[in-house]
Structure formats: structure tokens, C-alpha cells
Design a protein around this motif. Structure first.
Motif: not given
Ligand code: MG
Ligand code: ATP
Ligand code: MG
Length: 410
Positions: A274, A286-287
Motif C-alpha cells: 500500500e 504505507n504498509e
Molecule cells: Mg492499510
């Protein structure tokens, strides 16, 4: 691994159910650890299934004893037991040697990803762009600690649980000092970190397939095309392929960044990366999710020869075709999540509408997960694809469905 290896799956939710849908035509056997009647178990009988929690060490060992390789549909599982099973082995009966059962992705990756703060520290060390973050130390969250974050990162900033969060549960946006009390009340008991707010113009996600040889040496990474994810109240509601209003170069850059991210991890399988796209076009990770992901659902129809679920199976079994390009067979695709509404039947009219929708330029696919409806719960999704229309045109064709989706949430 035998000729017909059995894959043990921790978790039998919708991702497990769709993994089973991909496994059936390949005659790949899945043994699932989850409660009886879980979405994945509803669609396949198997005497090797184990009933219980995917966090229960004894149940994980019981599953491992029956299979050749383990995988997960959720990262919030007991990584210590997975390590024990992969490195020391699991008992398969008195007087017999312990059996080592590998896990893909690796238990090391699962453990790292479980802690979002450590996950991003790892990416930072690997030179991957991530949002500035700081651990919040100490037993109790205090206003002084929050003020210190505000002084460093400005407002708003994100307060996040290091572990166990999904669909934004575990995130708190601190807009101003007046939010401190509420932040302490709702998050104070968790292990936390703070993240600088990213004023993104888009969120992108790239699914990446990672293949490895039996010694764990990276063979290759294969990124799917980038998709745009839309989150509302921190939960993904819609996904667009290709991303709307994003230059091809930016999408390609996202694929490159995502591939680099996945090179730093261990274990075979599909991963979701992400990302945020900032105003200046820069990408911030993001992750990562070490498993099939909501943002990859539309590839079931858009890349019909290699859904993310088939990719997961092929990667785990080391039969992934190295030359595959993962190019879509459609011009555009949109995925709409069906989230539970205020009433148990709030989504019925959406499902009816989708069932009856037809347009010569739009194909409509419904996926229901066999889950009881609860407000905000992911209970299904709809994918629409077009062989002819661009994503903006498909968006127009799908507008009645989108309206109905938004109505459930309002
Ligand atoms: Mg997420
Ligand atoms: P998931 O269900 O994807 O696992 P999660 O609970 O782990 O979600 P995050 O991915 O951390 O949560 O955040 C959810 C959403 O909140 C993001 O997709 C984004 O829209 C928003 N968000 C998270 N972090 C930030 C940030 N630093 N700046 C701005 N928005 C953010
Ligand atoms: Mg997450």
C-alpha cells in the motif's frame, strides 16, 4: 514436498474462500484452520480441516502435522509457533521424527509485518520511502507524549497501534490538542507509534508475487499493475484499474517501489504494498500485507489467467510461470466492496441491482463471502470490467452500483 502437496491455511475467511476457488481447478488441496462453517470451509469439505482458532498453538501444530506447507490469509497469527514448526518440526506421532513444515510467506516476514512500526523501520533501513514515525514509549499514553509528537510532526498526525490493526481499527487521527483525551481513552492501552500525516493525492496498491527456490533464494518478483484504492473512514471501499488521473510513469514507479519492498522480505507468495502518492508525485510506502489482499480482487477478472489467489498457490508450490507479464485482458476494472450496513439486509438491494445489471460494455461479477452482515464488515464485493471503455467510462456505467454502495454507508 510430495507430488500433490497439501497446503495448510491459517484462517478461513473470504480470502481463504477465494483461495479455495482458485485451488479447485488445479486440484490443489487446502486444509483450513478456523471455526467450523467459516466462509472458506463452507465451500470445501476436507477431513484434514482443523476446527479452532488460527492463534491456538496446539491447533496450528495439529494442522501442520497434516500438511506439507503452511500459509496464512491473515498476518495476525502466532509467528512463534510457525517458527517452531518450520525450524524444529512438529510431532506426527509417538516414536516418529519431528516433521518440519515450511511457511510461506516466511514466519520471519509475518513477525516483522505484524508490528507496523518495526515493519517500517525495516523498510527505512532498506532505503524504501516511508512516513517519518516514532515509537511511543512507556506504559501509559500521556498528553505530554502526544504534544511531543505534535511538536515534531505538526497536526494532524496519526496515532497507530503497532499490532493487530486492520481496516483502520487501531488508527486514530490526532487533529489538535483537543483530541488528546479521546486519543488516550481509546488508544491508551495499546502499544503505539505515531506517524507523520501524509497529505496524499492518491493511494495506490501493487500486488507483487515473490518466487524463491527451496533454499529461500529469491527467484523473482512479479508486480501486477498498480491500482488506485479509495478508503473511506480508513476502510477500503473501491479499487480502480488503471488508477484514475495518475500518469503511467507514476504507476510504473509504484510497481518498481513495490518490487523493491518485496525483495527485502522472505518467503514465497503474493504480497500487497500500500502506497501514498504525494502532491509532488513522490511515493511513500504505507504498509505491506503478506497475503492476497482486497486491492487485488479485481485481477480475478482483469487478469483471468492469473488471479492473485492462483498466483499465491503457484508461488507457494513453486510452479509460477516465470515469463508471465500479469497484463490485464480488459481495458478497465473497478471493484466495489459490499460492506454491511445498519440493518442485516441493507446490502440486498445492491446485490439485486448488480445481479440484474448488464451493459454491452460492462461485465458485472458478484462475490459474496457467506458472512453474516455487521455494520462496516466486508461481506462481499462486486467487480465490473470493460473490454472497451476507459476507467472513466466504466465509472459512468457503474454509477448506479456506486450510488447504491454509498447508500449502504450513509
Ligand atoms: Mg492499510
Ligand atoms: P488495512 O486494513 O489496510 O490493514 P490498517 O488498519 O493497517 O489497514 P493503515 O493502512 O495504517 O490501517 O491506514 C488505513 C488508511 O488510513 C490508509 O489507507 C490511509 O487512507 C489512512 N492513513 C494511514 N496512515 C496515514 C498517514 N500517515 N497519513 C495520511 N493518511 C493515512
Ligand atoms: Mg494493515
Amino acid at each position: 514436498m510430495g507430488k500433490h502437496p497439501v497446503i495448510g491455511l491459517l484462517g478461513g475467511g473470504q480470502l481463504g474462500r477465494m483461495l479455495q476457488e482458485a485451488a479447485s481447478p488445479l486440484n490443489v488441496e487446502l486444509a483450513i484452520l478456523d471455526a467450523a462453517g467459516s466462509p472458506a470451509k463452507q465451500i470445501c469439505e476436507n477431513a484434514k480441516h482443523v476446527s479452532g482458532s488460527f492463534n491456538d498453538p496446539a491447533k496450528i501444530r495439529e494442522l501442520a502435522a497434516r500438511v506439507d506447507v503452511l500459509t496464512v490469509e491473515i498476518e495476525h497469527v502466532n509467528a512463534d509457533v510457525l517458527e517452531e514448526i518450520a525450524t524444529k518440526g512438529v510431532s506426527v506421532g509417538a516414536g516418529r521424527p519431528l516433521k518440519k513444515v515450511p511457511c510461506h510467506p516466511s514466519w520471519e516476514t509475518i513477525r516483522l509485518i505484524q508490528d507496523k512500526y518495526l515493519q517500517k523501520e525495516h523498510f527505512l533501513r532498506a532505503g524504501i520511502p516511508v512516513a517519518p514515525q516514532m515509537a511511543i514509549e512507556g506504559e501509559a499514553l500521556t498528553a505530554a507524549a502526544l504534544q511531543a509528537v505534535g511538536d515534531k510532526y505538526g497536526f494532524p498526525f496519526m496515532l497507530k497501534a503497532r499490532k493487530g490493526s486492520y481496516d483502520g481499527r487501531g488508527n486514530f487521527q490526532v487533529r489538535e490538542p483537543a483530541d488528546f483525551d479521546e486519543a488516550i481513552r481509546s488508544m491508551g492501552k495499546l502499544s503505539l507509534y505515531a506517524e507523520k500525516f501524509q497529505p496524499f493525492v492518491k493511494e495506490l496498491s501493487v500486488m507483487v508475487v515473490r518466487t524463491e527456490d527451496d533454499d529461500g533464494k529469491l527467484r523473482d518478483v512479479h508486480p501486477y499493475p498498480a491500482v488506485e484504492t479509495v478508503h473511506e473512514d480508513s476502510i477500503c471501499t473501491k479499487v480502480f484499474l488503471p488508477p484514475r488521473g495518475v500518469q503511467v510513469e507514476a504507476s510504473e514507479e509504484a510497481r518498481k517501489v513495490a518490487s523493491n519492498v518485496i525483495r527485502t522480505l522472505k518467503g514465497r507468495g503474493v504480497y500487497a504494498v500500500e502506497m501514498f502518492v504525494l502532491q509532488d508525485g513522490n511515493i511513500v510506502v504505507n504498509e505491506v500485507a503478506p497475503r492476497p489482499h482486497n486491492s487485488g480482487h479485481l485481477f480475478t477478472e482483469a487478469v483471468p489467467y492469473m488471479s492473485q489467489f492462483k498466483a499465491q498457490l503457484c508461488a507457494i508450490l513453486d510452479i509460477f510461470p516465470g515469463k508471465v507479464t500479469l497484463q490485464p485482458r480488459v481495458e478497465s476494472a473497478i471493484m466495489l466492496n459490499i460492506l454491511g450496513g445498519a440493518a442485516e439486509d441493507s446490502h440486498d438491494s445492491l446485490v439485486d441491482l448488480a445481479s440484474l445489471s448488464y451493459d454491452k460494455d460492462m461485465d458485472v461479477y458478484i462475490h459474496l463471502y457467506g458472512k453474516a452482515s455487521k455494520p462496516g464488515r466486508k461481506i462481499g464485493h462486486i467487480t465490473v470490467t470493460s473490454a472497451s471503455a476507459q476507467v472513466s467510462g466504466l465509472e459512468q456505467l457503474a454509477a448506479p452500483l456506486t450510488l447504491e454502495v454509498d447508500k449502504i454507508r450513509s
